[in-house]
Design a protein around this motif. Structure first.
Motif, PDB file in Angstrom:
ATOM      1  N   THR A  87      48.663 -43.702  42.737  1.00  0.00           N
ATOM      2  CA  THR A  87      49.051 -43.551  44.137  1.00  0.00           C
ATOM      3  C   THR A  87      48.197 -42.525  44.881  1.00  0.00           C
ATOM      4  O   THR A  87      48.410 -42.291  46.067  1.00  0.00           O
ATOM      5  CB  THR A  87      50.534 -43.139  44.251  1.00  0.00           C
ATOM      6  OG1 THR A  87      50.733 -41.910  43.534  1.00  0.00           O
ATOM      7  CG2 THR A  87      51.441 -44.215  43.676  1.00  0.00           C
ATOM      8  N   TRP A 130      53.361 -45.908  47.900  1.00  0.00           N
ATOM      9  CA  TRP A 130      54.482 -45.638  46.994  1.00  0.00           C
ATOM     10  C   TRP A 130      54.762 -44.147  46.871  1.00  0.00           C
ATOM     11  O   TRP A 130      55.858 -43.755  46.427  1.00  0.00           O
ATOM     12  CB  TRP A 130      54.189 -46.230  45.619  1.00  0.00           C
ATOM     13  CG  TRP A 130      53.991 -47.706  45.652  1.00  0.00           C
ATOM     14  CD1 TRP A 130      52.811 -48.387  45.561  1.00  0.00           C
ATOM     15  CD2 TRP A 130      55.011 -48.709  45.812  1.00  0.00           C
ATOM     16  NE1 TRP A 130      53.026 -49.748  45.647  1.00  0.00           N
ATOM     17  CE2 TRP A 130      54.369 -49.974  45.793  1.00  0.00           C
ATOM     18  CE3 TRP A 130      56.396 -48.664  45.964  1.00  0.00           C
ATOM     19  CZ2 TRP A 130      55.057 -51.174  45.927  1.00  0.00           C
ATOM     20  CZ3 TRP A 130      57.101 -49.861  46.090  1.00  0.00           C
ATOM     21  CH2 TRP A 130      56.437 -51.094  46.075  1.00  0.00           C
ATOM     22  N   TYR A 147      47.956 -51.437  44.090  1.00  0.00           N
ATOM     23  CA  TYR A 147      49.171 -51.336  44.901  1.00  0.00           C
ATOM     24  C   TYR A 147      50.339 -52.037  44.208  1.00  0.00           C
ATOM     25  O   TYR A 147      51.453 -51.501  44.126  1.00  0.00           O
ATOM     26  CB  TYR A 147      48.902 -51.971  46.260  1.00  0.00           C
ATOM     27  CG  TYR A 147      50.097 -52.156  47.156  1.00  0.00           C
ATOM     28  CD1 TYR A 147      50.804 -51.057  47.652  1.00  0.00           C
ATOM     29  CD2 TYR A 147      50.518 -53.433  47.528  1.00  0.00           C
ATOM     30  CE1 TYR A 147      51.895 -51.225  48.491  1.00  0.00           C
ATOM     31  CE2 TYR A 147      51.610 -53.616  48.370  1.00  0.00           C
ATOM     32  CZ  TYR A 147      52.297 -52.516  48.845  1.00  0.00           C
ATOM     33  OH  TYR A 147      53.376 -52.694  49.675  1.00  0.00           O
TER      34      TYR A 147
END
Length: 577
Positions: free
Chosen positions: A188, A134, A167
């Motif tokens: 992230t 991401w 995730y």
């Protein structure tokens, strides 16, 4: 009488001397292990390269992440190393342990893991298998992560649970931008920092989720956990009991609870911003069939501080993106288990002899292995196609709407079918090892126990099959996106061409009672179309002949005599070339 008794007593205490035998055998000079020479057993598989998979590497390039091949290959070599395989075995042998209190009687609700677990998950996070895609602007980053999961999945499936939830938490958290601004950079990142501390004091975070309750399971709308607003806007206190919450050592959890405005998604940190422990009482750890390296628990909330993620009453809508991500990971891990057990079966049969020949050279065993290879390649190819759709859908661009529609329906289809095939596949691969495969130290029983989880997590078969019907009914463009994908293979195989009209007719007659039958046809048709377009003719022809053409039995190893077994095996298992 006394003399007789005395004689009997002497007979009992002094055994007679046996007569000398001039033909007595001479003890062997080779020592006490002469009867235990080990022959006809395969050497250890490790070290091996888990990325030595043509279908995986081709799919990596095809779906836009060819730039990650070097990293995937490096991770594949590490996954197949003696060290990583030992970590997996140790993490499952030494299961997590719950500590509810410290030595002084304070409630701590912590779970202790073997160091091997920390090595496994630390590697996964560092390699970008958690929330990293991401924050990666490169096209194909989500595909690269999925490919990494396919190879690192050759180790242990348990630690894949928290990395998957981390995730999946990122897009859900974006429904509340001010929370995402605080936590997304830590979710992230590529730093694994175990231990419960204030989130802002850590270099990296893991996220879990607590959705299901004992009275409802997948029917989360029946949840009874309540959320009471506080004087501070957006902050609530929770009260209730969750039934199945995995990875309780995570830093944050996305939780569903009933707010005054309806079912709502909340962010629950284990440690509050001021460093105090949030109320997250772990009642017990689940005693599970498999996935034993990973802790799953029943937490109790009582005055637990939580922040709303998204509007009240929109909880299911908020987490739908999370579900799309975790369902993709269910497909990915099923495909990884298939590939891992296929490699194990191939290795064993290449070194084990029976009835005068290597098992790998015996026609029926070759049929079994080739059939497994077809299933494995179909699962891997579909997994990477789904990852490609996810990557293009979330990045925007001209293809994004079509890819988003395809992702919505195809991920549910893949979740249903690939995870359903997993248990039967691992059982057949285990059987290739015979009694050796049934022994715990072979590792195959662990893989076999793992497989059923993936068809249960994120909705069992019925839930996913009915979700496909719901997508067809409610999601504009879902059916059209699926048929557009199938049309790319039009004219390449007559059996596939015949299956597409059957599927279209089935969609027109769809009903809940026939949902599984319809979704199965969707999955097989989709897999066949991908193989027809991207796999060698021997693979595509055998798949279409059996899965769509009906030239197949009811178990693996029933490919027709015309199947190109050598070509199929040579592609899937390089040692068979």
């Amino acid at each position: 009488m006394a003399s007789t008794l005395a004689h009997a007593s002497n007979a009992r205490t002094t055994p007679p001397t046996p007569p000398a035998s001039p033909t007595a055998p001479t003890p062997p000079a080779s020592g006490p292990y002469a009867t235990h020479d080990v022959t006809n057993q395969p050497p250890p598989l490790t070290p091996y390269d888990a990325s030595d998979d043509v279908a995986l590497l081709e799919g990596l390039h095809r779906e836009g992440a060819g730039w990650a091949e070097e990293d995937v290959r490096r991770l594949g070599a590490r996954a197949g190393s003696d060290q990583a395989q030992e970590w997996a075995e140790l993490a499952n042998r030494h299961e997590p342990e719950l500590r509810t209190h410290d030595r002084y009687g304070h409630r701590v609700d912590e779970v202790d893991f073997h160091p091997a677990w920390h090595h496994l998950i630390g590697t996964a996070v560092a390699e970008g298998l958690a929330g990293a895609p991401w924050a990666d602007e490169r096209p194909g980053a989500h595909v690269a992560r999925t490919a990494g999961g396919l190879v690192w999945g050759h180790t242990d499936a348990g630690h894949g649970c928290p990395t998957s939830m981390t995730y999946a938490a990122v897009p859900a958290l974006r429904a509340q931008p001010e929370l995402a601004a605080v936590y997304e950079p830590l979710l992230t990142g590529r730093v694994y920092e175990p231990g419960l501390r204030a989130p802002a004091a850590k270099a990296g975070l893991l996220a879990g989720m607590g959705m299901t309750e004992k009275q409802g399971g997948s029917d989360v709308r029946t949840n009874t956990t309540t959320a009471a607003p506080t004087a501070e806007p957006g902050v609530y206190t929770l009260r209730g009991h969750k039934w199945f919450t995995s990875a309780p050592m995570c830093d944050l959890f996305l939780v569903l609870a009933q707010a005054p405005g309806g079912l709502t998604c909340f962010l629950v940190p284990r440690v509050l911003p001021d460093g105090t422990r949030n109320a997250f009482r772990i009642q017990r750890l689940k005693d599970k069939l498999g996935n034993r390296s990973n802790a799953s628990c029943e937490p109790e909330f009582d005055g637990t501080v939580a922040w709303a993620v998204g509007p009240e009453g929109r909880g299911v809508r908020t987490i739908i993106e999370m579900v799309n991500c975790t369902r993709l990971d269910c497909v990915m891990m099923s495909a990884a288990l298939m590939r891992k057990t296929l490699v194990e079966a191939g290795h064993h049969t290449r070194h084990r002899r029976a009835f005068g020949a290597l098992l790998a050279d015996q026609p029926l065993m070759r049929n079994v292995l080739a059939d497994l290879a077809l299933e494995s390649e179909a699962a891997t190819t579909l997994t990477l196609r789904l990852a490609g759709a996810a990557d293009r859908a979330v990045r925007g661009g001209p293809r994004a709407p079509e890819e988003a529609a395809f992702r919505r329906i195809a991920t549910a289809v893949g979740k249903y079918w690939v995870t359903k095939r997993g248990p039967a596949f691992t059982a057949e691969a285990l059987e290739c090892l015979g009694g050796n495969g049934y022994v715990e130290e072979s590792g195959m029983p662990r893989h076999y126990r793992e497989a059923p989880l993936l068809s249960i997590w994120e909705g069992s078969g019925n839930v996913n099959a009915l979700d496909v019907l719901r997508a067809l009914e409610r999601e504009p463009g879902a059916a059209e996106a699926l048929f557009a994908e199938l049309a790319l293979a039009r004219g390449a195989d007559t059996r596939l061409d015949a299956a597409v009209p059957r599927l279209r007719q089935g969609l027109g007659e769809a009903s809940p009672v026939g949902a599984r039958r319809l979704v199965e046809l969707m999955a097989l048709t989709l897999q066949a179309s991908l193989l027809v377009r991207h796999a060698p003719s021997a693979v595509a022809d055998a798949f279409c002949a059996t899965r769509l053409g009906g030239d197949w039995g009811h178990s693996f190893g029933t490919l027709p005599d015309t199947a190109g077994l050598g070509a199929i095996l040579g592609r899937a298992l390089p040692d068979f070339g």
